[in-house]
Design a protein around this motif. Structure first.
Motif, PDB file in Angstrom:
ATOM      1  N   ARG A  14       0.838  -1.210   0.000  1.00 22.20           N
ATOM      2  CA  ARG A  14       0.000   0.000   0.000  1.00 22.20           C
ATOM      3  C   ARG A  14       0.870   1.257   0.000  1.00 22.20           C
ATOM      4  O   ARG A  14       0.592   2.230  -0.691  1.00 22.20           O
ATOM      5  CB  ARG A  14      -0.878   0.007   1.260  1.00 22.20           C
ATOM      6  CG  ARG A  14      -1.911  -1.098   1.290  1.00 22.20           C
ATOM      7  CD  ARG A  14      -2.506  -1.273   2.672  1.00 22.20           C
ATOM      8  NE  ARG A  14      -3.686  -2.120   2.662  1.00 22.20           N
ATOM      9  CZ  ARG A  14      -4.232  -2.651   3.732  1.00 22.20           C
ATOM     10  NH1 ARG A  14      -3.716  -2.436   4.931  1.00 22.20           N
ATOM     11  NH2 ARG A  14      -5.314  -3.388   3.636  1.00 22.20           N
ATOM     12  N   ILE A  38       7.906 -13.286   6.413  1.00 23.74           N
ATOM     13  CA  ILE A  38       7.076 -13.539   7.601  1.00 23.74           C
ATOM     14  C   ILE A  38       7.475 -14.882   8.200  1.00 23.74           C
ATOM     15  O   ILE A  38       7.670 -15.863   7.484  1.00 23.74           O
ATOM     16  CB  ILE A  38       5.584 -13.522   7.238  1.00 23.74           C
ATOM     17  CG1 ILE A  38       5.201 -12.100   6.855  1.00 23.74           C
ATOM     18  CG2 ILE A  38       4.721 -14.004   8.415  1.00 23.74           C
ATOM     19  CD1 ILE A  38       3.758 -11.877   6.544  1.00 23.74           C
ATOM     20  N   MET A  55       5.788  -5.802  15.751  1.00 26.31           N
ATOM     21  CA  MET A  55       6.805  -6.332  14.836  1.00 26.31           C
ATOM     22  C   MET A  55       6.192  -6.703  13.494  1.00 26.31           C
ATOM     23  O   MET A  55       6.375  -7.794  12.964  1.00 26.31           O
ATOM     24  CB  MET A  55       7.518  -7.543  15.441  1.00 26.31           C
ATOM     25  CG  MET A  55       8.394  -7.172  16.598  1.00 26.31           C
ATOM     26  SD  MET A  55       9.106  -8.594  17.414  1.00 26.31           S
ATOM     27  CE  MET A  55       7.767  -9.099  18.473  1.00 26.31           C
ATOM     28  N   ARG A  56       5.414  -5.776  12.949  1.00 27.87           N
ATOM     29  CA  ARG A  56       4.751  -6.034  11.672  1.00 27.87           C
ATOM     30  C   ARG A  56       5.123  -4.980  10.644  1.00 27.87           C
ATOM     31  O   ARG A  56       5.539  -3.876  10.989  1.00 27.87           O
ATOM     32  CB  ARG A  56       3.245  -6.017  11.873  1.00 27.87           C
ATOM     33  CG  ARG A  56       2.831  -7.122  12.822  1.00 27.87           C
ATOM     34  CD  ARG A  56       1.411  -7.400  12.669  1.00 27.87           C
ATOM     35  NE  ARG A  56       1.004  -8.427  13.602  1.00 27.87           N
ATOM     36  CZ  ARG A  56      -0.120  -9.082  13.479  1.00 27.87           C
ATOM     37  NH1 ARG A  56      -0.934  -8.813  12.475  1.00 27.87           N
ATOM     38  NH2 ARG A  56      -0.452  -9.999  14.349  1.00 27.87           N
ATOM     39  N   ILE A  57       4.938  -5.356   9.416  1.00 31.36           N
ATOM     40  CA  ILE A  57       5.140  -4.386   8.331  1.00 31.36           C
ATOM     41  C   ILE A  57       3.792  -3.904   7.857  1.00 31.36           C
ATOM     42  O   ILE A  57       2.798  -4.611   8.021  1.00 31.36           O
ATOM     43  CB  ILE A  57       5.977  -4.994   7.168  1.00 31.36           C
ATOM     44  CG1 ILE A  57       5.277  -6.218   6.555  1.00 31.36           C
ATOM     45  CG2 ILE A  57       7.351  -5.410   7.645  1.00 31.36           C
ATOM     46  CD1 ILE A  57       4.281  -5.912   5.516  1.00 31.36           C
ATOM     47  N   PRO A  58       3.664  -2.714   7.294  1.00 29.13           N
ATOM     48  CA  PRO A  58       4.756  -1.803   7.003  1.00 29.13           C
ATOM     49  C   PRO A  58       5.165  -0.981   8.207  1.00 29.13           C
ATOM     50  O   PRO A  58       4.378  -0.737   9.121  1.00 29.13           O
ATOM     51  CB  PRO A  58       4.155  -0.865   5.948  1.00 29.13           C
ATOM     52  CG  PRO A  58       2.696  -0.814   6.289  1.00 29.13           C
ATOM     53  CD  PRO A  58       2.368  -2.187   6.804  1.00 29.13           C
ATOM     54  N   GLU A  69       1.773   0.762  11.006  1.00 25.20           N
ATOM     55  CA  GLU A  69       0.329   0.719  10.679  1.00 25.20           C
ATOM     56  C   GLU A  69       0.077   1.363   9.309  1.00 25.20           C
ATOM     57  O   GLU A  69       0.188   2.583   9.140  1.00 25.20           O
ATOM     58  CB  GLU A  69      -0.553   1.386  11.745  1.00 25.20           C
ATOM     59  CG  GLU A  69      -0.644   0.614  13.045  1.00 25.20           C
ATOM     60  CD  GLU A  69      -1.406  -0.719  12.912  1.00 25.20           C
ATOM     61  OE1 GLU A  69      -2.276  -0.850  12.029  1.00 25.20           O
ATOM     62  OE2 GLU A  69      -1.103  -1.638  13.693  1.00 25.20           O
ATOM     63  N   SER A  70      -0.303   0.513   8.372  1.00 29.58           N
ATOM     64  CA  SER A  70      -0.439   0.995   6.991  1.00 29.58           C
ATOM     65  C   SER A  70      -1.453   2.136   6.861  1.00 29.58           C
ATOM     66  O   SER A  70      -1.211   3.104   6.131  1.00 29.58           O
ATOM     67  CB  SER A  70      -0.818  -0.161   6.057  1.00 29.58           C
ATOM     68  OG  SER A  70      -2.036  -0.751   6.453  1.00 29.58           O
ATOM     69  N   GLY A  71      -2.594   2.029   7.557  1.00 32.23           N
ATOM     70  CA  GLY A  71      -3.610   3.079   7.423  1.00 32.23           C
ATOM     71  C   GLY A  71      -3.115   4.401   7.969  1.00 32.23           C
ATOM     72  O   GLY A  71      -3.341   5.473   7.374  1.00 32.23           O
ATOM     73  N   GLU A 112      -5.400 -12.274   6.258  1.00 31.41           N
ATOM     74  CA  GLU A 112      -4.256 -12.662   7.107  1.00 31.41           C
ATOM     75  C   GLU A 112      -4.532 -13.986   7.824  1.00 31.41           C
ATOM     76  O   GLU A 112      -3.662 -14.858   7.919  1.00 31.41           O
ATOM     77  CB  GLU A 112      -4.013 -11.544   8.113  1.00 31.41           C
ATOM     78  CG  GLU A 112      -2.891 -11.802   9.064  1.00 31.41           C
ATOM     79  CD  GLU A 112      -2.756 -10.642  10.049  1.00 31.41           C
ATOM     80  OE1 GLU A 112      -3.018  -9.481   9.677  1.00 31.41           O
ATOM     81  OE2 GLU A 112      -2.400 -10.913  11.198  1.00 31.41           O
TER      82      GLU A 112
HETATM   83  N1  LIG Z   1      -2.892  -3.277  10.950  1.00 35.20           N
HETATM   84  C1  LIG Z   1      -1.529  -3.462  10.509  1.00 35.20           C
HETATM   85  C2  LIG Z   1      -1.296  -4.937  10.212  1.00 35.20           C
HETATM   86  C3  LIG Z   1       0.135  -5.203   9.795  1.00 35.20           C
HETATM   87  C4  LIG Z   1       0.378  -6.670   9.518  1.00 35.20           C
HETATM   88  O1  LIG Z   1      -0.202  -7.566  10.136  1.00 35.20           O
HETATM   89  N2  LIG Z   1       1.293  -6.939   8.573  1.00 35.20           N
HETATM   90  C5  LIG Z   1       1.624  -8.326   8.267  1.00 35.20           C
HETATM   91  C6  LIG Z   1       2.024  -8.494   6.809  1.00 35.20           C
HETATM   92  S1  LIG Z   1       0.732  -8.030   5.705  1.00 35.20           S
HETATM   93  C7  LIG Z   1       2.797  -8.738   9.104  1.00 35.20           C
HETATM   94  O2  LIG Z   1       3.716  -7.974   9.303  1.00 35.20           O
HETATM   95  N3  LIG Z   1       2.785  -9.966   9.627  1.00 35.20           N
HETATM   96  C8  LIG Z   1       3.856 -10.487  10.395  1.00 35.20           C
HETATM   97  C9  LIG Z   1       3.407 -11.490  11.388  1.00 35.20           C
HETATM   98  O3  LIG Z   1       2.204 -11.812  11.414  1.00 35.20           O
HETATM   99  O4  LIG Z   1       4.265 -11.967  12.116  1.00 35.20           O
HETATM  100  C10 LIG Z   1      -1.275  -2.590   9.290  1.00 35.20           C
HETATM  101  O5  LIG Z   1      -2.228  -2.287   8.569  1.00 35.20           O
HETATM  102  O6  LIG Z   1      -0.131  -2.182   9.076  1.00 35.20           O
END
Ligand SMILES: N[C@@H](CCC(=O)N[C@@H](CS)C(=O)NCC(=O)O)C(=O)O
Length: 223
Positions: A14, A38, A55-58, A69-71, A112
């Motif tokens: 995004r 991942i 610990m998530r992207i982006p 947080e993408s949003g 997800e």
């Molecule tokens: N609400 C968060 C969700 C972020 C998210 O869950 N990203 C996933 C990839 S699409 C991730 O990093 N997953 C790693 C994991 O589950 O360990 C956003 O929109 O940025």
């Protein structure tokens, strides 16, 4: 310089797409993409835990700014650098703009959950047919709700392309691995319009060929 913490075919697309649409490199400096897988320990080490509480992207780093947080990143970068893709407070489409941005995450969380069951589990763990069936039904319902509200305009908002479309894009590229989009003609045409955008194509070229899904479609597993 813009540093984007990224997973191929993940929600960070995004932001990659926004960077291309808004020409953000010309404004903020060159883009460096830090790529993760991942499930690999790279996501728990390095800079990501400092940037993203879960610990998530982006996550992004731009000149002292750190955000996850993408949003939130989408809204912030649009407000500060590319207002043409936003609908500011007071705009007639403000409420719908926010609703679609956040709806994208309702849908993405279903995708997800399906990815977790169908892509990430490794033997001897097996996906749960009941959970997958229920989640596919919920995803189908979320797509149907969107189809019903698409109206006859090209983009989510009648006045034109916006950050809400860039948020939704990730979902419409991933959902067909679980729910065939030919059930939803308006969404199919909408996705084709996204794919025709030059900035979208540049973002795809930077991301490289899809390596996330090993098959074109994941049917609900047999009980
Ligand atoms: N609400 C968060 C969700 C972020 C998210 O869950 N990203 C996933 C990839 S699409 C991730 O990093 N997953 C790693 C994991 O589950 O360990 C956003 O929109 O940025």
């Amino acid at each position: 310089m813009i540093k984007l913490h990224h997973v191929q075919y993940g929600r960070s697309f995004r932001i990659l797409w926004l960077i291309e649409e808004a020409g953000l490199e010309a404004k903020l400096g060159p883009l460096e993409i830090v790529e993760y897988q991942i499930g690999s320990k790279s996501m728990r080490e390095g800079a990501l835990p400092q940037l993203s509480p879960a610990m998530r992207i982006p996550a992004i780093e731009i000149d002292g700014l750190e955000m996850a947080e993408s949003g939130a990143i989408m809204e912030y970068l649009i407000e500060t650098e590319a207002p043409e893709f936003g609908r500011a407070p007071g705009h007639a489409e403000r409420a719908d703009y926010l609703q679609w941005i956040h709806y994208s995450e309702t849908m993405a969380s279903l995708i997800e959950n399906l990815n977790l069951q169908m892509v990430f589990l490794r033997p001897p763990a097996k996906p749960s047919p009941v959970v997958v069936k229920l989640t596919v039904a919920r995803l189908r319902g979320a797509l149907a709700g969107m189809e019903a509200r698409m109206g006859d305009h090209e983009w989510l908002l009648p006045s034109g392309f916006s950050g809400a479309d860039m948020m939704m894009g990730f979902n419409l590229f991933a959902a067909p691995y679980y729910v065939p989009l030919d059930e939803f003609p308006k969404l199919q045409a909408y996705k084709a319009r996204m794919e025709a955008r030059a900035a979208y194509q540049r973002a795809c070229a930077r991301e490289g060929e899809q390596r996330f899904y090993a098959q074109d479609f994941y049917p609900v597993p047999e009980v």
